[in-house]
Design a protein around this motif. Structure first.
Motif, PDB file in Angstrom:
ATOM      1  N   ARG A  78       0.851  -1.188   0.000  1.00 24.55           N
ATOM      2  CA  ARG A  78       0.000   0.000   0.000  1.00 24.55           C
ATOM      3  C   ARG A  78       0.885   1.235   0.000  1.00 24.55           C
ATOM      4  N   SER A  79       0.332   2.327  -0.458  1.00 19.38           N
ATOM      5  CA  SER A  79       1.081   3.583  -0.414  1.00 19.38           C
ATOM      6  C   SER A  79       0.513   4.450   0.699  1.00 19.38           C
ATOM      7  N   THR A  80       0.700   3.976   1.928  1.00 14.49           N
ATOM      8  CA  THR A  80       0.245   4.708   3.097  1.00 14.49           C
ATOM      9  C   THR A  80       1.401   4.863   4.070  1.00 14.49           C
ATOM     10  N   ILE A  81       1.178   5.630   5.110  1.00 15.76           N
ATOM     11  CA  ILE A  81       2.229   5.844   6.103  1.00 15.76           C
ATOM     12  C   ILE A  81       2.531   4.554   6.860  1.00 15.76           C
ATOM     13  N   VAL A  82       1.502   3.801   7.253  1.00 19.91           N
ATOM     14  CA  VAL A  82       1.698   2.519   7.936  1.00 19.91           C
ATOM     15  C   VAL A  82       1.695   1.427   6.878  1.00 19.91           C
ATOM     16  N   GLN A  83       2.828   0.731   6.763  1.00 20.56           N
ATOM     17  CA  GLN A  83       2.977  -0.308   5.738  1.00 20.56           C
ATOM     18  C   GLN A  83       3.553  -1.569   6.364  1.00 20.56           C
ATOM     19  N   THR A  84       3.221  -2.694   5.765  1.00 13.74           N
ATOM     20  CA  THR A  84       3.859  -3.937   6.190  1.00 13.74           C
ATOM     21  C   THR A  84       5.158  -4.112   5.413  1.00 13.74           C
ATOM     22  N   GLY A  85       6.087  -4.797   6.042  1.00 13.87           N
ATOM     23  CA  GLY A  85       7.344  -5.110   5.379  1.00 13.87           C
ATOM     24  C   GLY A  85       7.201  -6.403   4.597  1.00 13.87           C
ATOM     25  N   PRO A  86       8.313  -6.904   4.098  1.00 11.74           N
ATOM     26  CA  PRO A  86       8.259  -8.157   3.341  1.00 11.74           C
ATOM     27  C   PRO A  86       7.857  -9.338   4.233  1.00 11.74           C
ATOM     28  N   VAL A  87       7.223 -10.318   3.626  1.00 13.97           N
ATOM     29  CA  VAL A  87       6.818 -11.528   4.327  1.00 13.97           C
ATOM     30  C   VAL A  87       8.012 -12.473   4.379  1.00 13.97           C
ATOM     31  N   HIS A  88       8.240 -13.038   5.561  1.00 15.82           N
ATOM     32  CA  HIS A  88       9.338 -13.989   5.752  1.00 15.82           C
ATOM     33  C   HIS A  88       8.748 -15.324   6.193  1.00 15.82           C
ATOM     34  N   PRO A  89       8.938 -16.386   5.409  1.00 22.73           N
ATOM     35  CA  PRO A  89       8.391 -17.686   5.800  1.00 22.73           C
ATOM     36  C   PRO A  89       9.232 -18.336   6.893  1.00 22.73           C
ATOM     37  N   GLY A  90       8.608 -19.240   7.613  1.00 19.57           N
ATOM     38  CA  GLY A  90       9.313 -19.987   8.648  1.00 19.57           C
ATOM     39  C   GLY A  90       8.408 -21.068   9.193  1.00 19.57           C
ATOM     40  N   LEU A  91       8.942 -21.854  10.095  1.00 17.38           N
ATOM     41  CA  LEU A  91       8.192 -22.944  10.712  1.00 17.38           C
ATOM     42  C   LEU A  91       8.219 -22.779  12.222  1.00 17.38           C
ATOM     43  N   THR A  92       7.100 -23.095  12.857  1.00 19.20           N
ATOM     44  CA  THR A  92       7.039 -23.063  14.309  1.00 19.20           C
ATOM     45  C   THR A  92       5.947 -24.005  14.791  1.00 19.20           C
ATOM     46  N   THR A  93       6.108 -24.507  15.982  1.00 19.81           N
ATOM     47  CA  THR A  93       5.056 -25.297  16.614  1.00 19.81           C
ATOM     48  C   THR A  93       4.282 -24.448  17.617  1.00 19.81           C
ATOM     49  N   ASP A  94       4.745 -23.205  17.836  1.00 17.90           N
ATOM     50  CA  ASP A  94       4.118 -22.310  18.807  1.00 17.90           C
ATOM     51  C   ASP A  94       3.994 -20.914  18.196  1.00 17.90           C
ATOM     52  N   PRO A  95       2.973 -20.682  17.359  1.00 16.24           N
ATOM     53  CA  PRO A  95       2.868 -19.387  16.696  1.00 16.24           C
ATOM     54  C   PRO A  95       2.702 -18.211  17.663  1.00 16.24           C
ATOM     55  N   ALA A  96       1.976 -18.401  18.768  1.00 14.40           N
ATOM     56  CA  ALA A  96       1.821 -17.311  19.736  1.00 14.40           C
ATOM     57  C   ALA A  96       3.167 -16.978  20.392  1.00 14.40           C
ATOM     58  N   GLY A  97       3.930 -17.995  20.716  1.00 17.37           N
ATOM     59  CA  GLY A  97       5.265 -17.775  21.272  1.00 17.37           C
ATOM     60  C   GLY A  97       6.188 -17.106  20.267  1.00 17.37           C
ATOM     61  N   GLU A  98       6.073 -17.492  19.006  1.00 16.97           N
ATOM     62  CA  GLU A  98       6.894 -16.885  17.953  1.00 16.97           C
ATOM     63  C   GLU A  98       6.514 -15.421  17.751  1.00 16.97           C
ATOM     64  N   LEU A  99       5.229 -15.119  17.842  1.00 10.28           N
ATOM     65  CA  LEU A  99       4.781 -13.725  17.752  1.00 10.28           C
ATOM     66  C   LEU A  99       5.452 -12.896  18.836  1.00 10.28           C
ATOM     67  N   ASN A 100       5.445 -13.385  20.058  1.00 10.19           N
ATOM     68  CA  ASN A 100       6.075 -12.661  21.161  1.00 10.19           C
ATOM     69  C   ASN A 100       7.580 -12.556  20.985  1.00 10.19           C
ATOM     70  N   ARG A 101       8.209 -13.621  20.523  1.00  9.56           N
ATOM     71  CA  ARG A 101       9.662 -13.609  20.312  1.00  9.56           C
ATOM     72  C   ARG A 101      10.050 -12.583  19.251  1.00  9.56           C
ATOM     73  N   LEU A 102       9.338 -12.597  18.128  1.00 11.90           N
ATOM     74  CA  LEU A 102       9.647 -11.652  17.051  1.00 11.90           C
ATOM     75  C   LEU A 102       9.360 -10.211  17.468  1.00 11.90           C
ATOM     76  N   PHE A 103       8.277 -10.017  18.210  1.00 13.63           N
ATOM     77  CA  PHE A 103       7.959  -8.674  18.689  1.00 13.63           C
ATOM     78  C   PHE A 103       9.076  -8.151  19.590  1.00 13.63           C
ATOM     79  N   THR A 104       9.532  -8.984  20.517  1.00  4.92           N
ATOM     80  CA  THR A 104      10.608  -8.579  21.418  1.00  4.92           C
ATOM     81  C   THR A 104      11.890  -8.298  20.641  1.00  4.92           C
ATOM     82  N   LEU A 105      12.192  -9.137  19.675  1.00  5.97           N
ATOM     83  CA  LEU A 105      13.429  -9.004  18.905  1.00  5.97           C
ATOM     84  C   LEU A 105      13.403  -7.809  17.955  1.00  5.97           C
ATOM     85  N   LEU A 106      12.275  -7.575  17.278  1.00  8.24           N
ATOM     86  CA  LEU A 106      12.230  -6.604  16.182  1.00  8.24           C
ATOM     87  C   LEU A 106      11.536  -5.290  16.505  1.00  8.24           C
TER      88      LEU A 106
END
Length: 110
Positions: A78-106
């Motif tokens: 989109r051409s807006t101020i708030v934009q998503t970055g590129p999609v990065h594929p990966g594998l996890t058995t705990d998507p909620a935990g991965e969400l928290n891990r990525l949020f903390t890291l990035l």
């Protein structure tokens, strides 16, 4: 945006096998104001919250759509101020935990 400057403000995790789609966002006002002292923090906060609501799929233009459809809609360029970055594929058995891990890291303020 015109200068190519950005601030990571959230993470979206989609896990098709677990039917999981969730966003976690925050607005770091001091960092935003470092880039633009006149930035509309209320508008930015509402735009970020819209990502969380779209993931939930209960309101807005993607209400009732499958998690995969909502994810593709959220990550479309989109051409807006708030934009998503590129999609990065990966594998996890705990998507909620991965969400928290990525949020903390990035995203989380130091």
């Amino acid at each position: 945006m015109e200068r190519g400057e950005l601030i990571n403000a959230g993470v979206i995790v989609y896990c098709q096998p677990r039917d999981f789609l969730c966003a976690k966002v925050t607005l770091d006002a001091p960092r935003v104001h470092a880039l633009d002292p006149h930035a509309d923090l209320t508008g930015l906060s509402e735009a970020l919250s819209a990502y969380e609501l779209a993931c939930a799929g209960t309101t807005g233009p993607v209400a009732g759509q499958s998690p995969g459809s909502r994810f593709r809609w959220l990550t479309a360029p989109r051409s807006t101020i708030v934009q998503t970055g590129p999609v990065h594929p990966g594998l996890t058995t705990d998507p909620a935990g991965e969400l928290n891990r990525l949020f903390t890291l990035l995203v989380a303020p130091l």
